[in-house]
Design an enzyme around this catalytic site. Sequence first.
Site, PDB file in Angstrom:
ATOM      1  N   THR A   1      46.868 -13.843 -19.977  1.00  0.00           N
ATOM      2  CA  THR A   1      47.149 -13.200 -18.696  1.00  0.00           C
ATOM      3  C   THR A   1      45.908 -12.716 -17.954  1.00  0.00           C
ATOM      4  OG1 THR A   1      49.308 -12.564 -19.553  1.00  0.00           O
ATOM      5  CG2 THR A   1      48.474 -11.333 -17.633  1.00  0.00           C
TER       6      THR A   1
ATOM      7  N   SER B   1      56.838 -15.216  -5.243  1.00  0.00           N
ATOM      8  CA  SER B   1      57.680 -16.376  -4.936  1.00  0.00           C
ATOM      9  C   SER B   1      58.724 -16.151  -3.867  1.00  0.00           C
ATOM     10  CB  SER B   1      58.382 -16.857  -6.204  1.00  0.00           C
ATOM     11  OG  SER B   1      57.443 -17.514  -7.007  1.00  0.00           O
TER      12      SER B   1
ATOM     13  N   SER C   1      53.144  -6.042 -13.339  1.00  0.00           N
ATOM     14  CA  SER C   1      53.669  -7.359 -13.738  1.00  0.00           C
ATOM     15  C   SER C   1      53.192  -7.627 -15.167  1.00  0.00           C
ATOM     16  CB  SER C   1      53.182  -8.458 -12.787  1.00  0.00           C
ATOM     17  OG  SER C   1      51.791  -8.665 -12.969  1.00  0.00           O
ATOM     18  N   ASN C   2      53.598  -8.798 -15.670  1.00  0.00           N
ATOM     19  CA  ASN C   2      53.405  -9.143 -17.088  1.00  0.00           C
ATOM     20  C   ASN C   2      54.092  -8.116 -17.980  1.00  0.00           C
ATOM     21  OD1 ASN C   2      52.514 -10.910 -19.134  1.00  0.00           O
ATOM     22  ND2 ASN C   2      50.827  -9.516 -19.625  1.00  0.00           N
TER      23      ASN C   2
HETATM   24  C1  LIG Z   1      58.996 -16.166 -11.571  1.00  0.00           C
HETATM   25  C2  LIG Z   1      58.649 -15.929 -10.135  1.00  0.00           C
HETATM   26  N1  LIG Z   1      57.599 -16.809  -9.730  1.00  0.00           N
HETATM   27  C3  LIG Z   1      56.668 -16.415  -8.841  1.00  0.00           C
HETATM   28  O1  LIG Z   1      56.780 -15.404  -8.176  1.00  0.00           O
HETATM   29  C4  LIG Z   1      55.368 -17.192  -8.936  1.00  0.00           C
HETATM   30  C5  LIG Z   1      54.561 -17.137  -7.667  1.00  0.00           C
HETATM   31  N2  LIG Z   1      54.639 -16.550 -10.006  1.00  0.00           N
HETATM   32  C6  LIG Z   1      54.462 -17.148 -11.201  1.00  0.00           C
HETATM   33  O2  LIG Z   1      54.739 -18.299 -11.394  1.00  0.00           O
HETATM   34  C7  LIG Z   1      53.905 -16.256 -12.314  1.00  0.00           C
HETATM   35  C8  LIG Z   1      52.404 -16.468 -12.516  1.00  0.00           C
HETATM   36  C9  LIG Z   1      51.928 -15.609 -13.691  1.00  0.00           C
HETATM   37  C10 LIG Z   1      52.163 -14.138 -13.433  1.00  0.00           C
HETATM   38  C11 LIG Z   1      51.611 -13.254 -14.544  1.00  0.00           C
HETATM   39  N3  LIG Z   1      52.098 -13.630 -15.862  1.00  0.00           N
HETATM   40  C12 LIG Z   1      51.241 -14.026 -16.844  1.00  0.00           C
HETATM   41  O3  LIG Z   1      50.051 -14.122 -16.670  1.00  0.00           O
HETATM   42  C13 LIG Z   1      51.887 -14.354 -18.164  1.00  0.00           C
HETATM   43  N4  LIG Z   1      50.899 -14.764 -19.170  1.00  0.00           N
HETATM   44  C14 LIG Z   1      52.062 -11.839 -14.275  1.00  0.00           C
HETATM   45  O4  LIG Z   1      53.084 -11.420 -14.854  1.00  0.00           O
HETATM   46  O5  LIG Z   1      51.426 -11.179 -13.432  1.00  0.00           O
HETATM   47  C15 LIG Z   1      59.923 -16.107  -9.362  1.00  0.00           C
HETATM   48  O6  LIG Z   1      60.157 -17.194  -8.849  1.00  0.00           O
HETATM   49  O7  LIG Z   1      60.663 -15.149  -9.342  1.00  0.00           O
END
Ligand SMILES: C[C@@H](NC(=O)[C@@H](C)NC(=O)CCCC[C@H](NC(=O)C[NH3+])C(=O)[O-])C(=O)O
Length: 351
Positions: free
Chosen positions: A123, A62, A328-329
Amino acid sequence: PAAPAPGMDGVAAALTAAMAEGAPGAMARYTAPGEVRVRTAGVRDRVSGAPMDIRARFRIGSVSKTFSSVVLLQLADEGRVELDRPVDDYLPGLLPDDRITVRHLLTHRSGLADYTEAMFHRTVPGFEAVRNRVFSYQELVGLSLAAPRTTEPGVAYKYSNTNFVVVGMLIEKLTGRPVAEAYDSRIVKPLGLRQTSYVHPDTRIEGLRVRGYLHPDEAGAPLVDSTEQTASWAQSAGAVISSPADLNTFTSALMGGRLLSPAMLGAMTTVTPTDTANTRFYGLGLRRYDLSCGTQVYGHTGTVQGYYTYAFSTRDGRRSLSAMANTSNRGEANTALGGTLEAAFCGTQPA
Ligand SMILES: C[C@@H](NC(=O)[C@@H](C)NC(=O)CCCC[C@H](NC(=O)C[NH3+])C(=O)[O-])C(=O)O
């Protein structure tokens, strides 16, 4: 030998803590006038054992939202879009509520549901289902509109990737060109960001790269190498690839006034609180963290399968920090990595 840097000892401790919480490796790069300080830990590739390398490229998640926001705000500076006009004026019929404005997208106050909540509820199965898929922007918006809105437009902050998918659609509608070209001509080339690219839907990270490792939901299950993916589920909300040095350059240039007019940067840094402790805020595609020493830093965080990123600068752009862990996760690892901010900007020693 470099002058003593107590903050960097704290940064190194934060990287070690991120590894203790499950990251194979981590790294950070801090810049201040006349100084560049680097710390690396662990490996960038678990198979080869190659050590983490400060020059290596990775998915910034992000933090891409800030790249997209800068492009749209430049278009606003050029008079080609007005932040308080309905999105419907520019993308007729796309959204079901013509009260949703461009500014609502940039501030996560549109109420559009975040399709990734369902997509990645499980995930690894969720990731495996999309890692090689190519989505159109329209498909991603469709996934969001299949879920209930989270708020009336403008009423409350609710983070949603959908907002920055629509920002990508706006950029392509207003410029008539793919978003990749806007990043290139408006940010990458002017700032000389040689390690930054937007290659969607290509799945590879070219050149010297950090491999990313996703923690499954099941405790004890083996890590999943999530390096290669289209990141098509994210696109203008999270598919940029960069490096620590380029992220330092980007956040410093942004906050130093090199990318936007003073008025537009002022609008971008006009924030509302996103936590009850009043230490975390969101402006226009930009986070503000208020640190314990009173320093306020602006930038963005990133979470994409296998990669956690922090990229922040002081309001004058003179000091910047980028930090990454290749997992991550695993929220504890993300929190530990976040400790680099307090250490670097407040000069704190290890706890
Ligand atoms: C929060 C973060 N947002 C981002 O960077 C956007 C692009 N990422 C997400 O919305 C997380 C998607 C899932 C990740 C996955 N999690 C899962 O699959 C959980 N079930 C993982 O952790 O890789 C921000 O703005 O800082």
